[in-house]
Design a protein around this motif. Sequence first.
Motif, PDB file in Angstrom:
ATOM      1  N   GLU A 231       0.832  -1.198   0.000  1.00  0.00           N
ATOM      2  CA  GLU A 231       0.000   0.000   0.000  1.00  0.00           C
ATOM      3  C   GLU A 231       0.868   1.251   0.000  1.00  0.00           C
ATOM      4  N   LEU A 232       0.355   2.291  -0.610  1.00  0.00           N
ATOM      5  CA  LEU A 232       1.057   3.573  -0.594  1.00  0.00           C
ATOM      6  C   LEU A 232       1.073   4.096   0.842  1.00  0.00           C
ATOM      7  N   GLY A 233       2.228   4.586   1.261  1.00  0.00           N
ATOM      8  CA  GLY A 233       2.332   5.128   2.619  1.00  0.00           C
ATOM      9  C   GLY A 233       2.271   4.074   3.703  1.00  0.00           C
ATOM     10  N   PHE A 234       2.755   2.872   3.412  1.00  0.00           N
ATOM     11  CA  PHE A 234       2.704   1.769   4.373  1.00  0.00           C
ATOM     12  C   PHE A 234       3.353   2.143   5.711  1.00  0.00           C
ATOM     13  N   TYR A 235       4.394   2.993   5.652  1.00  0.00           N
ATOM     14  CA  TYR A 235       5.135   3.323   6.880  1.00  0.00           C
ATOM     15  C   TYR A 235       4.636   4.598   7.574  1.00  0.00           C
ATOM     16  N   THR A 236       3.503   5.110   7.130  1.00  0.00           N
ATOM     17  CA  THR A 236       2.999   6.386   7.657  1.00  0.00           C
ATOM     18  C   THR A 236       2.878   6.391   9.182  1.00  0.00           C
ATOM     19  N   LYS A 237       2.437   5.278   9.740  1.00  0.00           N
ATOM     20  CA  LYS A 237       2.217   5.239  11.196  1.00  0.00           C
ATOM     21  C   LYS A 237       3.454   4.816  11.982  1.00  0.00           C
ATOM     22  N   ASN A 238       4.164   3.793  11.478  1.00  0.00           N
ATOM     23  CA  ASN A 238       5.256   3.273  12.301  1.00  0.00           C
ATOM     24  C   ASN A 238       6.640   3.813  11.949  1.00  0.00           C
ATOM     25  N   CYS A 239       6.764   4.519  10.829  1.00  0.00           N
ATOM     26  CA  CYS A 239       8.028   5.195  10.493  1.00  0.00           C
ATOM     27  C   CYS A 239       7.723   6.296   9.480  1.00  0.00           C
ATOM     28  N   PRO A 240       7.015   7.333   9.924  1.00  0.00           N
ATOM     29  CA  PRO A 240       6.464   8.335   8.994  1.00  0.00           C
ATOM     30  C   PRO A 240       7.496   9.076   8.147  1.00  0.00           C
ATOM     31  N   ARG A 241       8.726   9.165   8.606  1.00  0.00           N
ATOM     32  CA  ARG A 241       9.745   9.906   7.849  1.00  0.00           C
ATOM     33  C   ARG A 241      10.551   9.010   6.908  1.00  0.00           C
ATOM     34  N   ALA A 242      10.255   7.726   6.894  1.00  0.00           N
ATOM     35  CA  ALA A 242      11.088   6.773   6.147  1.00  0.00           C
ATOM     36  C   ALA A 242      11.285   7.169   4.683  1.00  0.00           C
ATOM     37  N   GLU A 243      10.201   7.380   3.962  1.00  0.00           N
ATOM     38  CA  GLU A 243      10.325   7.661   2.528  1.00  0.00           C
ATOM     39  C   GLU A 243      11.002   9.004   2.270  1.00  0.00           C
ATOM     40  N   LYS A 244      10.798   9.960   3.158  1.00  0.00           N
ATOM     41  CA  LYS A 244      11.452  11.275   3.008  1.00  0.00           C
ATOM     42  C   LYS A 244      12.955  11.142   3.253  1.00  0.00           C
ATOM     43  N   ILE A 245      13.335  10.346   4.231  1.00  0.00           N
ATOM     44  CA  ILE A 245      14.760  10.115   4.510  1.00  0.00           C
ATOM     45  C   ILE A 245      15.433   9.501   3.292  1.00  0.00           C
ATOM     46  N   ILE A 246      14.767   8.514   2.695  1.00  0.00           N
ATOM     47  CA  ILE A 246      15.324   7.844   1.515  1.00  0.00           C
ATOM     48  C   ILE A 246      15.425   8.807   0.341  1.00  0.00           C
ATOM     49  N   GLU A 247      14.357   9.541   0.097  1.00  0.00           N
ATOM     50  CA  GLU A 247      14.346  10.493  -1.022  1.00  0.00           C
ATOM     51  C   GLU A 247      15.412  11.565  -0.851  1.00  0.00           C
ATOM     52  N   ASP A 248      15.538  12.084   0.346  1.00  0.00           N
ATOM     53  CA  ASP A 248      16.529  13.141   0.603  1.00  0.00           C
ATOM     54  C   ASP A 248      17.948  12.634   0.385  1.00  0.00           C
ATOM     55  N   PHE A 249      18.214  11.407   0.836  1.00  0.00           N
ATOM     56  CA  PHE A 249      19.555  10.845   0.648  1.00  0.00           C
ATOM     57  C   PHE A 249      19.865  10.686  -0.832  1.00  0.00           C
ATOM     58  N   VAL A 250      18.896  10.162  -1.577  1.00  0.00           N
ATOM     59  CA  VAL A 250      19.094   9.968  -3.016  1.00  0.00           C
ATOM     60  C   VAL A 250      19.365  11.304  -3.697  1.00  0.00           C
ATOM     61  N   HIS A 251      18.538  12.295  -3.420  1.00  0.00           N
ATOM     62  CA  HIS A 251      18.697  13.593  -4.078  1.00  0.00           C
ATOM     63  C   HIS A 251      19.996  14.286  -3.681  1.00  0.00           C
ATOM     64  N   LYS A 252      20.469  14.000  -2.496  1.00  0.00           N
ATOM     65  CA  LYS A 252      21.718  14.610  -2.037  1.00  0.00           C
ATOM     66  C   LYS A 252      22.939  13.976  -2.687  1.00  0.00           C
ATOM     67  N   HIS A 253      22.895  12.677  -2.926  1.00  0.00           N
ATOM     68  CA  HIS A 253      24.104  11.963  -3.336  1.00  0.00           C
ATOM     69  C   HIS A 253      24.115  11.469  -4.780  1.00  0.00           C
ATOM     70  N   ILE A 254      22.972  11.300  -5.425  1.00  0.00           N
ATOM     71  CA  ILE A 254      22.967  10.693  -6.756  1.00  0.00           C
ATOM     72  C   ILE A 254      23.672  11.568  -7.783  1.00  0.00           C
ATOM     73  N   HIS A 255      23.685  12.872  -7.560  1.00  0.00           N
ATOM     74  CA  HIS A 255      24.332  13.767  -8.524  1.00  0.00           C
ATOM     75  C   HIS A 255      25.848  13.628  -8.506  1.00  0.00           C
ATOM     76  N   ASN A 256      26.383  13.053  -7.429  1.00  0.00           N
ATOM     77  CA  ASN A 256      27.816  12.788  -7.385  1.00  0.00           C
ATOM     78  C   ASN A 256      28.180  11.575  -8.236  1.00  0.00           C
ATOM     79  N   ALA A 257      27.202  10.726  -8.480  1.00  0.00           N
ATOM     80  CA  ALA A 257      27.417   9.531  -9.307  1.00  0.00           C
ATOM     81  C   ALA A 257      26.119   9.196 -10.036  1.00  0.00           C
ATOM     82  N   PRO A 258      25.723  10.044 -11.009  1.00  0.00           N
ATOM     83  CA  PRO A 258      24.432   9.866 -11.683  1.00  0.00           C
ATOM     84  C   PRO A 258      24.279   8.518 -12.384  1.00  0.00           C
ATOM     85  N   SER A 259      25.388   7.878 -12.744  1.00  0.00           N
ATOM     86  CA  SER A 259      25.295   6.571 -13.401  1.00  0.00           C
ATOM     87  C   SER A 259      24.715   5.515 -12.464  1.00  0.00           C
TER      88      SER A 259
END
Length: 328
Positions: free
Chosen positions: A28-56
């Motif tokens: 389901e979308l937002g599966f972690y909303t209750k038990n780890c609400p920041r999970a997807e934001k943490i993942i997205e932020d890490f990707v956006h911060k670091h992927i540009h250093n190695a876009p491949s």
Amino acid sequence: MKMGGSRYFGIIILVLLGSIGSIQAQLELGFYTKNCPRAEKIIEDFVHKHIHNAPSLAAALIRMHFHDCFVRGCDASVLLNTTSNNQAEKDATPNLTLRGFDFVDRVKSLVEAECPGIVSCADIIALVARDSIVATGGPFWKVPTGRRDGTISNFTEALNNIPPPFGNFTTLQTLFANQGLDLNDLVLLSGAHTIGVSHCSSFSNRLYNFTGVGDQDPALDSKYAANLKANKCRNPNDNTTKVEMDPGSRKTFDLSYYSLLLKRRGLFESDAALTTNPTTKSFVTQLLQGPLQNFYDEFAKSMEKMGRVDVKTGSTGEIRKQCAVVNS
């Protein structure tokens, strides 16, 4: 009396079906909303911060997701290390050139620090694949979560189930169908070859020894083959040189890959195979005649479909503490 018995039996059946339904929990979308609400934001932020250093890495991470889902479903079995009594998927030939394991581990450590034992490695693979493609300018697709991690990783299963670069149309159709994926999915998911690189060893037989008598694959454009032999894969035993899968456009998620297919310039036999069947060739032409957004929309549907292949949910599997080893 009989009718009453039938009614009671019917109620029992409904209760049992309800129980089975609850055990077979769905993504389901937002599966972690209750038990780890920041999970997807943490993942997205890490990707956006670091992927540009190695876009491949975007191409590498979507490939990892693909290879994971084709063996035992999307359960992060591709991340498990070989042990003294088991040779894992990771060491099978199709996976020897996979990259991004450290990237996934770093994401895992962040979400473990936020909410220990909650977010699966399988969901992390699915999310970083999507987020890295988006971060580098590619299409967005929905990633429902709730996958759990598998505890089995088998070398032979990876060899048998991951579509090989030398696969012909029949092989590809069969391997995709085994995962509940159809011919449209085959064409669309192959479209991920619009980004990234490959090693010469994955296609050098097309240049130097296609049928075992030192010949060249006639399905490969001769000028393109000559260019590859002169400037990239200068000998048939080159295992290190990397070649763009979509020359001139490998950093852009676009329709160029499909244009090359119709010019007989798909790098792999599996690419060329898409033009050997009237249904898939027609779909390639249809994608090229439509707007880029149409490809993005259709690609998103196939990625969502692939991301649901044989997932483990509910009480099946586990949430690994470390992605490379099963919990003790």
